[in-house]
Motif scaffolding. Structure first.
Motif, PDB file in Angstrom:
ATOM      1  N   GLU A  79       0.840  -1.193   0.000  1.00  0.00           N
ATOM      2  CA  GLU A  79       0.000   0.000   0.000  1.00  0.00           C
ATOM      3  C   GLU A  79       0.879   1.247   0.000  1.00  0.00           C
ATOM      4  N   TYR A  80       0.388   2.284  -0.680  1.00  0.00           N
ATOM      5  CA  TYR A  80       1.133   3.531  -0.815  1.00  0.00           C
ATOM      6  C   TYR A  80       0.278   4.690  -0.301  1.00  0.00           C
ATOM      7  N   GLY A  81       0.936   5.668   0.304  1.00  0.00           N
ATOM      8  CA  GLY A  81       0.222   6.793   0.877  1.00  0.00           C
ATOM      9  C   GLY A  81      -0.463   7.663  -0.163  1.00  0.00           C
ATOM     10  N   TYR A  82      -1.598   8.237   0.225  1.00  0.00           N
ATOM     11  CA  TYR A  82      -2.395   9.085  -0.666  1.00  0.00           C
ATOM     12  C   TYR A  82      -2.787  10.352   0.074  1.00  0.00           C
ATOM     13  N   LEU A  83      -2.575  11.502  -0.571  1.00  0.00           N
ATOM     14  CA  LEU A  83      -2.857  12.792   0.046  1.00  0.00           C
ATOM     15  C   LEU A  83      -4.192  13.372  -0.416  1.00  0.00           C
ATOM     16  N   GLY A  84      -4.418  13.395  -1.732  1.00  0.00           N
ATOM     17  CA  GLY A  84      -5.690  13.895  -2.241  1.00  0.00           C
ATOM     18  C   GLY A  84      -5.651  15.327  -2.732  1.00  0.00           C
ATOM     19  N   VAL A  85      -4.580  15.688  -3.464  1.00  0.00           N
ATOM     20  CA  VAL A  85      -4.514  17.013  -4.085  1.00  0.00           C
ATOM     21  C   VAL A  85      -4.279  16.837  -5.579  1.00  0.00           C
ATOM     22  N   ARG A  86      -4.712  17.832  -6.342  1.00  0.00           N
ATOM     23  CA  ARG A  86      -4.490  17.815  -7.785  1.00  0.00           C
ATOM     24  C   ARG A  86      -3.527  18.922  -8.149  1.00  0.00           C
ATOM     25  N   ARG A  87      -2.715  18.655  -9.139  1.00  0.00           N
ATOM     26  CA  ARG A  87      -1.666  19.591  -9.531  1.00  0.00           C
ATOM     27  C   ARG A  87      -2.238  20.794 -10.271  1.00  0.00           C
ATOM     28  N   SER A  88      -1.454  21.856 -10.279  1.00  0.00           N
ATOM     29  CA  SER A  88      -1.797  23.014 -11.102  1.00  0.00           C
ATOM     30  C   SER A  88      -1.252  22.781 -12.498  1.00  0.00           C
ATOM     31  N   GLY A  89      -1.403  23.759 -13.371  1.00  0.00           N
ATOM     32  CA  GLY A  89      -0.886  23.626 -14.725  1.00  0.00           C
ATOM     33  C   GLY A  89       0.589  23.934 -14.840  1.00  0.00           C
ATOM     34  N   GLU A  90       1.276  24.072 -13.701  1.00  0.00           N
ATOM     35  CA  GLU A  90       2.699  24.382 -13.740  1.00  0.00           C
ATOM     36  C   GLU A  90       3.483  23.206 -14.302  1.00  0.00           C
ATOM     37  N   PRO A  91       4.620  23.459 -14.953  1.00  0.00           N
ATOM     38  CA  PRO A  91       5.453  22.359 -15.458  1.00  0.00           C
ATOM     39  C   PRO A  91       6.002  21.538 -14.310  1.00  0.00           C
ATOM     40  N   THR A  92       6.389  20.295 -14.615  1.00  0.00           N
ATOM     41  CA  THR A  92       6.943  19.414 -13.601  1.00  0.00           C
ATOM     42  C   THR A  92       8.288  18.892 -14.075  1.00  0.00           C
ATOM     43  N   GLY A  93       9.030  18.239 -13.180  1.00  0.00           N
ATOM     44  CA  GLY A  93      10.350  17.743 -13.530  1.00  0.00           C
ATOM     45  C   GLY A  93      11.435  18.640 -12.978  1.00  0.00           C
ATOM     46  N   PRO A  94      12.704  18.226 -13.081  1.00  0.00           N
ATOM     47  CA  PRO A  94      13.818  18.994 -12.513  1.00  0.00           C
ATOM     48  C   PRO A  94      13.893  20.424 -13.029  1.00  0.00           C
ATOM     49  N   GLU A  95      13.525  20.630 -14.310  1.00  0.00           N
ATOM     50  CA  GLU A  95      13.631  21.970 -14.874  1.00  0.00           C
ATOM     51  C   GLU A  95      12.590  22.925 -14.294  1.00  0.00           C
ATOM     52  N   ALA A  96      11.593  22.357 -13.577  1.00  0.00           N
ATOM     53  CA  ALA A  96      10.527  23.196 -13.028  1.00  0.00           C
ATOM     54  C   ALA A  96      10.810  23.620 -11.595  1.00  0.00           C
ATOM     55  N   ALA A  97      11.918  23.166 -11.009  1.00  0.00           N
ATOM     56  CA  ALA A  97      12.216  23.468  -9.612  1.00  0.00           C
ATOM     57  C   ALA A  97      12.385  24.971  -9.403  1.00  0.00           C
ATOM     58  N   THR A  98      11.632  25.521  -8.443  1.00  0.00           N
ATOM     59  CA  THR A  98      11.685  26.955  -8.167  1.00  0.00           C
ATOM     60  C   THR A  98      12.053  27.250  -6.723  1.00  0.00           C
ATOM     61  N   GLY A  99      12.029  26.223  -5.871  1.00  0.00           N
ATOM     62  CA  GLY A  99      12.262  26.449  -4.454  1.00  0.00           C
ATOM     63  C   GLY A  99      11.022  26.918  -3.724  1.00  0.00           C
TER      64      GLY A  99
END
Length: 244
Positions: A42-62
């Motif tokens: 079993e894996y943990g589940y939070l229950g949020v949906r992402r925004s339209g922001e990009p994802t991946g290492p190039e999207a890291a903003t801090g």
């Protein structure tokens, strides 16, 4: 053993083969021990949906990951997370994008209490959340299943998927109860009218939201037990002991 080396099963002429090394850490050992015992991972589940922001290492903003939506009744909803919040860390582990959020939450066991560092309207705060179960698609190979009670087996609402691999109860608040996943034909639960796909909301006077709460509630009874369903709260089902 310090790691597991795996390779992508690439299609010749179409994909490039790649190798990966998975470290043997606490998460790896938890999953391995669960598989060796024949139980479902079993894996943990939070229950949020992402925004339209990009994802991946190039999207890291801090600045963490921005929440676009919160699933009604989910752990995130119960803890008070809101659309527009930014999750910057899970148990102190920095979060840069949605992928890292899913990874950090998913590697934790169900019902784990986690601390989220959140930015809301420019203010920092900590929010505690108790995780539910992530819905896993596909066939599950399990030899040691949780015990059935009077013929009925239940699971988290968040963890049940339909034939297409989609969460069966995604349109319902996930704190509504527990999902009936199996009922042994001819058992007391079957004779009382319980069927797979129903949602149990209450055992006697006790609301139940997790399989553990359900088993604890029914375990306090030795005689007939009244079960109330989410869609028929005023028409309880009376389940007799086996052999009655």
């Amino acid at each position: 053993m310090i790691g597991l080396c795996v390779s992508l099963a690439a299609v010749a002429g179409y994909e490039t083969a790649a190798g990966y090394a998975i470290p043997v850490d606490a998460t790896f050992r938890r999953i391995l021990d669960t598989l060796k015992a024949g139980r479902e991972v079993e894996y943990g589940y939070l229950g949020v949906r992402r925004s339209g922001e990009p994802t991946g290492p190039e999207a890291a903003t801090g600045q963490g990951v921005r929440i676009e939506d919160v699933v009604p009744g989910s752990p995130a909803h119960q803890a008070g997370l809101r659309p527009g919040d930014r999750i910057t860390a899970v148990n102190g582990q920095p979060i840069d994008d949605f992928d890292s959020l899913v990874l950090e939450v998913g590697k934790l066991p169900v019902e784990t209490r986690v601390r989220l560092d959140v930015l809301r309207d420019g203010r920092s705060m900590s929010i505690e959340v108790v995780l539910s179960k992530y819905p896993v698609r596909g066939r599950k190979v399990v030899t040691e299943r949780p015990p059935a009670w009077r013929g009925v087996s239940v699971d988290y609402l968040t963890g049940v998927v339909d034939g297409t691999g989609r969460p069966m109860f995604s349109a319902l608040p996930f704190d509504l109860g527990v999902a009936v996943t199996d009922v042994q034909e001819g058992s007391p639960a079957w004779q009382a009218g319980l069927r797979p796909g129903m949602i149990i909301r209450q055992v006697g006077p006790t609301p139940v939201r997790t399989p553990r709460e359900f088993l604890e509630a029914v375990g306090r009874h030795t005689g007939p037990v009244e079960i109330r369903l989410a869609d028929q709260p005023d028409q309880p089902l009376r389940i007799l002991p086996s052999g009655s």
